[in-house]
Motif scaffolding. Structure first.
Motif, PDB file in Angstrom:
ATOM      1  N   THR A  12      36.872  44.342  49.418  1.00 36.00           N
ATOM      2  CA  THR A  12      36.703  42.892  49.262  1.00 36.00           C
ATOM      3  C   THR A  12      37.014  42.450  47.829  1.00 36.00           C
ATOM      4  O   THR A  12      36.838  41.286  47.487  1.00 36.00           O
ATOM      5  N   LYS A  14      39.507  42.481  44.069  1.00 35.14           N
ATOM      6  CA  LYS A  14      40.835  41.962  43.706  1.00 35.14           C
ATOM      7  C   LYS A  14      41.962  42.889  44.159  1.00 35.14           C
ATOM      8  O   LYS A  14      42.954  42.447  44.718  1.00 35.14           O
ATOM      9  N   GLY A  16      41.503  45.853  46.196  1.00 32.47           N
ATOM     10  CA  GLY A  16      41.290  46.379  47.547  1.00 32.47           C
ATOM     11  C   GLY A  16      41.635  45.397  48.649  1.00 32.47           C
ATOM     12  O   GLY A  16      42.182  45.770  49.696  1.00 32.47           O
ATOM     13  N   SER A  34      33.165  48.702  51.971  1.00 34.26           N
ATOM     14  CA  SER A  34      32.397  47.572  51.437  1.00 34.26           C
ATOM     15  C   SER A  34      30.965  47.792  51.883  1.00 34.26           C
ATOM     16  O   SER A  34      30.722  48.404  52.928  1.00 34.26           O
ATOM     17  N   TRP A  43      28.318  52.690  46.620  1.00 30.20           N
ATOM     18  CA  TRP A  43      28.282  53.693  45.543  1.00 30.20           C
ATOM     19  C   TRP A  43      26.856  54.120  45.230  1.00 30.20           C
ATOM     20  O   TRP A  43      26.610  55.259  44.814  1.00 30.20           O
ATOM     21  N   ASP A  44      25.888  53.214  45.429  1.00 29.58           N
ATOM     22  CA  ASP A  44      24.489  53.527  45.096  1.00 29.58           C
ATOM     23  C   ASP A  44      23.792  54.313  46.194  1.00 29.58           C
ATOM     24  O   ASP A  44      22.648  54.727  46.018  1.00 29.58           O
ATOM     25  N   TYR A  63      36.388  51.808  41.514  1.00 33.29           N
ATOM     26  CA  TYR A  63      34.967  51.963  41.209  1.00 33.29           C
ATOM     27  C   TYR A  63      34.404  50.636  40.728  1.00 33.29           C
ATOM     28  O   TYR A  63      35.083  49.872  40.047  1.00 33.29           O
ATOM     29  N   PRO A  65      30.915  48.912  38.683  1.00 36.92           N
ATOM     30  CA  PRO A  65      31.744  47.853  38.094  1.00 36.92           C
ATOM     31  C   PRO A  65      32.909  48.379  37.265  1.00 36.92           C
ATOM     32  O   PRO A  65      33.936  47.694  37.171  1.00 36.92           O
ATOM     33  N   GLU A  99      41.268  53.761  28.492  1.00 34.97           N
ATOM     34  CA  GLU A  99      39.816  53.934  28.613  1.00 34.97           C
ATOM     35  C   GLU A  99      39.472  55.420  28.725  1.00 34.97           C
ATOM     36  O   GLU A  99      39.743  56.048  29.748  1.00 34.97           O
ATOM     37  N   ALA A 121      45.953  51.258  35.364  1.00 35.92           N
ATOM     38  CA  ALA A 121      46.405  49.863  35.239  1.00 35.92           C
ATOM     39  C   ALA A 121      46.031  49.248  33.897  1.00 35.92           C
ATOM     40  O   ALA A 121      44.992  49.573  33.311  1.00 35.92           O
ATOM     41  N   TRP A 123      45.514  45.431  31.740  1.00 35.06           N
ATOM     42  CA  TRP A 123      44.627  44.268  31.900  1.00 35.06           C
ATOM     43  C   TRP A 123      45.164  43.359  33.010  1.00 35.06           C
ATOM     44  O   TRP A 123      46.339  43.001  33.016  1.00 35.06           O
TER      45      TRP A 123
HETATM   46  N1  NAP Z   1      39.943  43.728  35.390  1.00 38.69           N
HETATM   47  C1  NAP Z   1      40.806  44.454  34.714  1.00 38.69           C
HETATM   48  O1  NAP Z   1      41.543  43.937  33.862  1.00 38.69           O
HETATM   49  C2  NAP Z   1      40.921  45.934  35.015  1.00 38.69           C
HETATM   50  C3  NAP Z   1      41.943  46.673  34.394  1.00 38.69           C
HETATM   51  C4  NAP Z   1      42.080  48.039  34.716  1.00 38.69           C
HETATM   52  C5  NAP Z   1      41.201  48.628  35.626  1.00 38.69           C
HETATM   53  N2  NAP Z   1      40.206  47.865  36.187  1.00 38.69           N
HETATM   54  C6  NAP Z   1      39.283  48.514  37.145  1.00 38.69           C
HETATM   55  O2  NAP Z   1      39.274  47.851  38.376  1.00 38.69           O
HETATM   56  C7  NAP Z   1      38.073  48.240  39.077  1.00 38.69           C
HETATM   57  C8  NAP Z   1      37.586  47.081  39.889  1.00 38.69           C
HETATM   58  O3  NAP Z   1      38.551  46.821  40.883  1.00 38.69           O
HETATM   59  P1  NAP Z   1      38.754  45.371  41.453  1.00 38.69           P
HETATM   60  O4  NAP Z   1      38.974  44.416  40.302  1.00 38.69           O
HETATM   61  O5  NAP Z   1      39.766  45.463  42.510  1.00 38.69           O
HETATM   62  O6  NAP Z   1      37.337  45.081  42.106  1.00 38.69           O
HETATM   63  P2  NAP Z   1      36.481  43.755  41.990  1.00 38.69           P
HETATM   64  O7  NAP Z   1      37.333  42.564  42.229  1.00 38.69           O
HETATM   65  O8  NAP Z   1      35.673  43.862  40.753  1.00 38.69           O
HETATM   66  O9  NAP Z   1      35.586  43.855  43.312  1.00 38.69           O
HETATM   67  C9  NAP Z   1      34.399  44.515  43.359  1.00 38.69           C
HETATM   68  C10 NAP Z   1      34.402  45.373  44.622  1.00 38.69           C
HETATM   69  O10 NAP Z   1      33.397  46.342  44.427  1.00 38.69           O
HETATM   70  C11 NAP Z   1      32.594  46.361  45.581  1.00 38.69           C
HETATM   71  N3  NAP Z   1      31.233  46.754  45.189  1.00 38.69           N
HETATM   72  C12 NAP Z   1      30.369  46.136  44.363  1.00 38.69           C
HETATM   73  N4  NAP Z   1      29.237  46.851  44.271  1.00 38.69           N
HETATM   74  C13 NAP Z   1      29.397  47.942  45.081  1.00 38.69           C
HETATM   75  C14 NAP Z   1      28.587  49.059  45.422  1.00 38.69           C
HETATM   76  N5  NAP Z   1      27.353  49.224  44.949  1.00 38.69           N
HETATM   77  N6  NAP Z   1      29.109  49.965  46.275  1.00 38.69           N
HETATM   78  C15 NAP Z   1      30.334  49.846  46.794  1.00 38.69           C
HETATM   79  N7  NAP Z   1      31.152  48.813  46.512  1.00 38.69           N
HETATM   80  C16 NAP Z   1      30.675  47.876  45.661  1.00 38.69           C
HETATM   81  C17 NAP Z   1      32.647  44.995  46.199  1.00 38.69           C
HETATM   82  O11 NAP Z   1      32.469  45.172  47.588  1.00 38.69           O
HETATM   83  P3  NAP Z   1      31.268  44.569  48.441  1.00 38.69           P
HETATM   84  O12 NAP Z   1      30.592  43.505  47.605  1.00 38.69           O
HETATM   85  O13 NAP Z   1      31.956  43.999  49.652  1.00 38.69           O
HETATM   86  O14 NAP Z   1      30.397  45.731  48.750  1.00 38.69           O
HETATM   87  C18 NAP Z   1      34.093  44.597  45.876  1.00 38.69           C
HETATM   88  O15 NAP Z   1      34.954  45.009  46.904  1.00 38.69           O
HETATM   89  C19 NAP Z   1      37.081  48.700  38.014  1.00 38.69           C
HETATM   90  O16 NAP Z   1      36.844  50.088  38.158  1.00 38.69           O
HETATM   91  C20 NAP Z   1      37.820  48.425  36.708  1.00 38.69           C
HETATM   92  O17 NAP Z   1      37.584  49.386  35.729  1.00 38.69           O
HETATM   93  C21 NAP Z   1      40.063  46.548  35.923  1.00 38.69           C
END
Ligand code: NAP
Length: 275
Positions: A12, A14, A16, A34, A43-44, A63, A65, A99, A121, A123
């Motif tokens: 759910t 950005k 995935g 999800s 994850w918890d 992963y 956050p 990182e 990836a 930013w």
């Molecule tokens: N933003 C950046 O610029 C950037 C750059 C490089 C790498 N990243 C990496 O991108 C990753 C985040 O990916 P994203 O941006 O696609 O995700 P996101 O938009 O932050 O979405 C969060 C996702 O995590 C899930 N989630 C939250 N808590 C959870 C839990 N306890 N167990 C299982 N799932 C959980 C949510 O699912 P539900 O709520 O449906 O459970 C949702 O699908 C991070 O690891 C970050 O380091 C980010």
């Protein structure tokens, strides 16, 4: 015979959400990772992992956050063991450029004995349209501890395309893809591009790490502020001021640039509230 599903952890989020949609458009069965999915993944709650991984041929792992949070590497290691027990064919790990904690997790996946692809990836452009900087962009001021550093901001659509290829094509086995946009941009330049599409001027204000920490403490408390400030310290210090070739190597095309992202996001209504 039915085709085994692909698990998308963070389905759910950005990245995935796009990956799940794209796989489904190809007619491939997807298991949504999800906490609210029919087969939940949390994850918890590691006891949810075996059912989510059962019968899966490949899994996308984002992963939450962030891989820099305490305990993340232990969980990634435990997930690789659970995936091996379940006979998962390949893990595709979303990692972050520059990182150290994320690179430690890459190493865990690399040494797991499983087949893998690492998607490292830069930013995300979508931080401005779907993430924590959407509201500041709507308010006309984006403050970051990034000085005049130049970042190869990447369109999440490209990350998703690379991940989908890695989940479905054998040739991405054991590859590391550094996925970036095609240009280095200062946040001043990014704000100027956003100003053309958001509906009003968007200003970038460079702040210190201490100011960022104080702001984040107000939003999420001291612990969250500590971790995110450390991520900014590590990733916005200039170490990522170079272009990767992951999109080109994985997909045989150029990445989308920030201007194209701005136009597409605006056309899709990302900042419609401001119109
Ligand atoms: N933003 C950046 O610029 C950037 C750059 C490089 C790498 N990243 C990496 O991108 C990753 C985040 O990916 P994203 O941006 O696609 O995700 P996101 O938009 O932050 O979405 C969060 C996702 O995590 C899930 N989630 C939250 N808590 C959870 C839990 N306890 N167990 C299982 N799932 C959980 C949510 O699912 P539900 O709520 O449906 O459970 C949702 O699908 C991070 O690891 C970050 O380091 C980010």
């Amino acid at each position: 015979m039915s085709v085994s599903p692909i698990l998308v952890i963070g389905a759910t989020g950005k990245t995935g959400r796009r990956i799940a949609r794209s796989l489904e458009r190809k007619g491939l069965p997807v298991r949504h990772g999800s906490r609210n999915a029919p087969t939940p993944f949390d994850w918890d709650e590691p006891e949810t992992w075996p059912a989510a991984l059962a019968g899966v041929r490949a899994a996308y792992v984002s992963y939450f956050p962030d891989l820099a949070f305490p305990g993340a590497s232990d969980r990634i290691e435990a997930l690789t063991r659970a995936a091996a027990d379940a006979g998962v064919g390949r893990l595709v790990l979303l990692s972050g450029r520059g990182e150290p904690h994320a690179q430690h997790c890459e190493e865990i996946v690399r040494r797991s004995g499983l087949d893998y692809t690492l998607v490292r990836a830069s930013w995300f452009a979508q931080n401005f349209s779907e993430g924590y900087l959407r509201d500041p962009a709507l308010e006309g001021m984006v403050a970051l501890p990034a000085g005049e550093v130049r970042e190869p901001i990447v369109d999440v659509d490209d990350i998703a395309d690379v991940a989908v290829a890695a989940l479905t094509e054998p040739r991405h086995s054991k590859q590391l893809y550094e996925v970036t946009g095609p240009h280095l941009l200062t946040f001043t330049e990014a704000a100027a591009e956003l100003s053309k599409v958001v509906g009003h001027p968007v200003r970038y204000v460079p702040i210190t790490l201490e100011q960022f920490h104080a702001h984040m403490t107000g939003i999420g408390g001291a612990f969250i502020a500590d971790v995110f400030t450390e991520i900014c310290r590590e990733t916005l210090d200039g170490r990522n001021q170079s272009l990767g070739d992951g999109v080109q190597r994985a997909l045989g095309r150029e990445p989308r640039d920030f201007t194209a992202f701005c136009r597409a996001a605006a056309a899709a209504g990302a900042w419609a509230q401001a119109a």
